[in-house]
Structure formats: structure tokens, C-alpha cells
Design an enzyme around this catalytic site. Structure first.
Site, PDB file in Angstrom:
ATOM      1  N   LYS A   1       0.849  -1.201   0.000  1.00 58.31           N
ATOM      2  CA  LYS A   1       0.000   0.000   0.000  1.00 58.31           C
ATOM      3  C   LYS A   1       0.882   1.248   0.000  1.00 58.31           C
ATOM      4  CE  LYS A   1      -0.308  -0.446   5.015  1.00 58.31           C
ATOM      5  NZ  LYS A   1      -1.103  -1.061   6.099  1.00 58.31           N
TER       6      LYS A   1
ATOM      7  N   TYR B   1      16.500  29.975   9.197  1.00 57.29           N
ATOM      8  CA  TYR B   1      15.227  30.624   9.568  1.00 57.29           C
ATOM      9  C   TYR B   1      15.042  30.615  11.081  1.00 57.29           C
ATOM     10  CZ  TYR B   1      13.424  30.435   4.766  1.00 57.29           C
ATOM     11  OH  TYR B   1      13.204  30.603   3.441  1.00 57.29           O
TER      12      TYR B   1
HETATM   13  C1  LIG Z   1      -0.305  -2.102   6.726  1.00 57.43           C
HETATM   14  C2  LIG Z   1      -0.913  -3.378   7.110  1.00 57.43           C
HETATM   15  C3  LIG Z   1      -0.126  -4.542   7.217  1.00 57.43           C
HETATM   16  C4  LIG Z   1       1.384  -4.517   7.152  1.00 57.43           C
HETATM   17  O1  LIG Z   1       1.848  -4.075   8.413  1.00 57.43           O
HETATM   18  P1  LIG Z   1       3.417  -3.923   8.725  1.00 57.43           P
HETATM   19  O2  LIG Z   1       3.447  -3.525  10.164  1.00 57.43           O
HETATM   20  O3  LIG Z   1       3.922  -2.842   7.835  1.00 57.43           O
HETATM   21  O4  LIG Z   1       4.042  -5.231   8.451  1.00 57.43           O
HETATM   22  C5  LIG Z   1      -0.774  -5.755   7.439  1.00 57.43           C
HETATM   23  N1  LIG Z   1      -2.116  -5.798   7.583  1.00 57.43           N
HETATM   24  C6  LIG Z   1      -2.906  -4.693   7.532  1.00 57.43           C
HETATM   25  C7  LIG Z   1      -4.363  -4.823   7.729  1.00 57.43           C
HETATM   26  C8  LIG Z   1      -2.317  -3.445   7.312  1.00 57.43           C
HETATM   27  O5  LIG Z   1      -3.086  -2.358   7.276  1.00 57.43           O
END
Ligand SMILES: *Cc1c(COP(=O)(O)O)cnc(C)c1O
Length: 374
Positions: A40, A259
């Protein structure tokens, strides 16, 4: 032709071979369990168009994304793979899931009902997964909805139930919560029709065989982030971020840097300006935090991070390390993404997903023997 990297202010190197090595390590830990890849948010910012085909070549056949749009993009990259969208089934999106062969995760009874009705109308048992909430209170069927499903398995009829899943709230901390969720998930499965089960994110994979079930869903560990904080990181480092030294100037006491004049110079010295800033995802909360590295020699970031620049105290560095145009290590063997995250008061996931499109990106292919070193 001039290599576009020649003048790039900052270069992000992403080693696909190390991502594949991390996936293989997780797969091997899982034994008989299938190892998916969570990709994702553009593969946690590293580029799904490169990461996904590399994982597919290594044998990964299931990919998880958050939203439908990401899933559709993936479909073109891996026509044969199973692509699962975690974010549920938006009303009216059913034909889009069907057309692209995307597996929706059904997060509540309303979504289950709509998918069932859609499949009936199409006379096709299309695939879907069902999410049981065991402690996140975010997505998935809560206890009351689980009761209704357990009382009426007919609610699951008419579609192809690929697996039940749940998600860990505290996988990254070795406390009792993960075991409690595991017990709740097993209790729920015992009340539901037989189907495959998916439980483990990256941390869950490392927690051991009790947590593996049929399908593992690691994300961060693929990209080198330490899944369990406070323990040695068993994953290989995947990214390297280098930015150019633009200018060095002599400063003396009473002067300030950047800054807000937040950094006051205490003695005669040198300040180097480096071509990276918060517009690149080098977070502003890293102002006056942490070190960057000149051939392994640390130099402290001083003053505010600006949109395109940071300033570094290089008073202790010899001139031969301070040639304008040279690259300086911001993330790499001397300063891992997790370290940067700690310095910024956040987590490695956020550091990766904020890496901007402005970086010149160099991908090291799994097959490449000699990496294009800058
Ligand atoms: C993002 C996600 C994962 C992966 O999690 P990690 O901690 O990055 O391994 C797995 N299952 C769901 C439902 C997620 O949203």
C-alpha cells in the site's frame, strides 16, 4: 548523454534485491504459510511499479493495498497475482472490483451483504476476504457483528470466501496484547465456517509460528524497518539517501544559522548547506536533530530544516571532505530510516512514505551484481 543523476540534488537508491531478500527471509520463517507482500501507499513510498514485479519474480503471489485505486494500478503490473484491497468496499464500487479482479476485504456486515447481493445478481461467486476485529476498533466486524455472523453462516453464502483476517494493534511491542488478539481470533474462527486465516503483519511473522496461520501480511519488514522496536533489527537495509553539498561558509560567534535564527554559533567554524528539505520529506521536525555523514564521519544538523535545504556544522571536517557537489549520506548504513524516525519523533513507516517524488531515484535490480554507486 549526461546521466540525469549528475546534477540531481538528492539521490534515493532503492535496492530491490534487499527487498526480495527480506521477503524470502519472512517467507522462510513462515514455513507452510503463504507470504504475501503489503505494498500500500506505493510500496511504502519506495515505488510499487518496481517493488511489485520484483516480489512477483521472487514468487510472491498475493499483494495487499489499502484502496481500490492502488489495486487497479497493481493489476497492470501483475496480471496473474491476487490483489487484496484492505480498505473495504465503497458503495457502488462492486463492478469495479469485479472488472479488475480485485479481492475486497469486507469490513462490516453491510459490505458483506452488498458483495453477496452483487455476486448473486451476477451469478458468480467472486472472491472476498472478511475482517474480524480483535482489538483495533478501527475496521472489521466488532463483537456484535461477529455474533450475528456466527449465528447465521448463510450471510457468507454466495461468494468465494478466500480467508478471514484480523490485524494486530501492538505487534511491535512484546507485551500480552498480541497473544490476546490471537486467542480472540482463534475463538472467532471456531464459530465460523472453515476458511483460511490471515493474522500476521511483519511483527506477527517475527513473533513465531503461533501467529503465522495460512497467509502472512508483512509490509514494513520488506522495506528494512524494524518490526519489533527495542530488539535487534533482523531485516536488511533497503534504501540509501544522499544529497549534495552545495556550499560551505565560515562563521564566527554571534552569528546565527537559518530561519528563526535558532542556531547560534559559539566559536569560529564552518557550516555546510545540503540540498534536501521538508519538501523532499526530510521532516521539519529534524531541525537541529541527528547527524549526516561525510564518508562515515558524522556532522550535526544545526538550525531549521527549510523547504529545500538543511545546514550542518562541519567545523571539525577537513577540506577534502567538503568539496561542493559531493554527496552526503542522510539515510544509509550510518543512519538507518528507523534512527531518522526516532530523531524526528515518528516511526520508520512515516519516514518512508514521505520520501518525495523530487528525489532522483535509482533502483538496484536483484540481478545487478555491481550497484550503480554514486
Ligand atoms: C499495513 C498493514 C499490514 C502490514 O503491516 P506492517 O506492520 O507494515 O508489516 C498488514 N495488515 C494490515 C491490515 C495493514 O493495514
Amino acid at each position: 548523454m549526461i546521466d540525469p543523476a549528475t546534477f540531481a540534488p538528492a539521490i534515493l537508491t532503492i535496492d530491490l534485491g534487499e527487498i526480495v531478500a527480506n521477503w524470502r527471509q519472512l517467507r522462510d520463517r513462515g514455513g507452510a504459510a503463504e507470504c504475501a507482500g503489503v505494498v500500500k501507499a506505493n510500496a511504502y513510498g519506495l515505488g510499487a511499479h518496481k517493488v511489485v514485479p520484483a516480489l512477483y519474480s521472487a514468487g510472491c503471489r498475493t499483494f495487499f493495498v489499502a484502496v481500490l485505486d492502488e489495486a487497479i494500478r497493481l493489476r497492470a503490473m501483475v496480471p496473474e497475482a491476487r490483489i487484496v484491497a484492505l480498505g473495504g468496499l465503497p458503495p457502488g464500487s462492486e463492478p469495479v472490483f469485479a472488472r479488475h479482479g480485485i479481492v475486497p476485504v469486507l469490513n462490516h456486515l453491510g459490505e458483506i451483504g452488498r458483495w453477496q447481493a452483487f455476486c448473486r445478481a451476477r451469478h458468480a461467486a467472486l472472491p472476498a476476504a472478511v475482517h474480524i476485529d480483535t482489538g483495533m476498533n478501527r475496521l472489521g466486524l466488532g463483537p456484535d457483528e461477529l455474533d450475528r455472523l456466527a449465528d447465521d453462516h448463510g450471510l457468507l453464502a454466495g461468494f468465494d470466501l478466500q480467508f478471514f483476517m484480523t490485524h494486530l494493534a501492538c505487534g511491535d511491542d512484546p507485551g500480552p496484547m498480541s497473544a490476546e488478539q490471537n486467542a480472540r481470533f482463534r475463538a472467532a474462527l471456531a464459530r465460523l465456517p472453515a476458511a483460511k486465516a490471515s493474522f500476521a503483519n511483519s511483527a506477527g511473522v517475527l513473533l513465531g509460528p503461533d501467529h503465522h496461520f495460512d497467509l502472512m501480511r508483512p509490509g514494513c519488514a520488506l522495506y528494512g524497518i524494524n518490526p519489533i522496536s527495542g530488539q535487534p533489527n533482523p531485516m536488511r537495509q533497503v534504501i540509501r539517501l544522499d544529497a549534495r553539498l552545495l556550499q560551505v561558509r565560515n562563521v564566527d560567534s554571534t552569528m546565527t544559522v537559518g530561519y528563526g535564527a535558532t542556531h547560534r554559533v559559539r566559536a569560529a567554524g564552518k557550516i555546510a548547506t545540503i540540498a534536501v528539505g521538508y519538501a523532499d520529506g526530510y521532516l521539519r521536525s529534524l531541525s537541529s536533530r541527528g547527524n549526516v555523514f561525510f564518508d562515515g564521519v558524522p556532522a550535526a544538523v544545526v538550525g531549521r530544516v527549510s523547504m529545500d535545504l538543511i545546514t550542518v556544522d562541519v567545523s571539525h571536517l577537513p577540506d577534502h571532505l567538503l568539496q561542493p557537489g559531493r554527496l552526503v549520506e542522510l539515510i544509509g548504513p550510518n543512519r538507518q530510516a528507523d534512527t531518522v524516525a526516532e530523531e524526528a519523533g515518528t516511526i520508520g513507516y512515516e519516514i518512508l512514505t514521505q520520501l518525495s517524488a523530487r528525489y532522483h531515484r535509482v533502483y538496484v535490480d536483484p540481478e545487478t551484481v555491481s550497484s550503480p554507486k554514486q
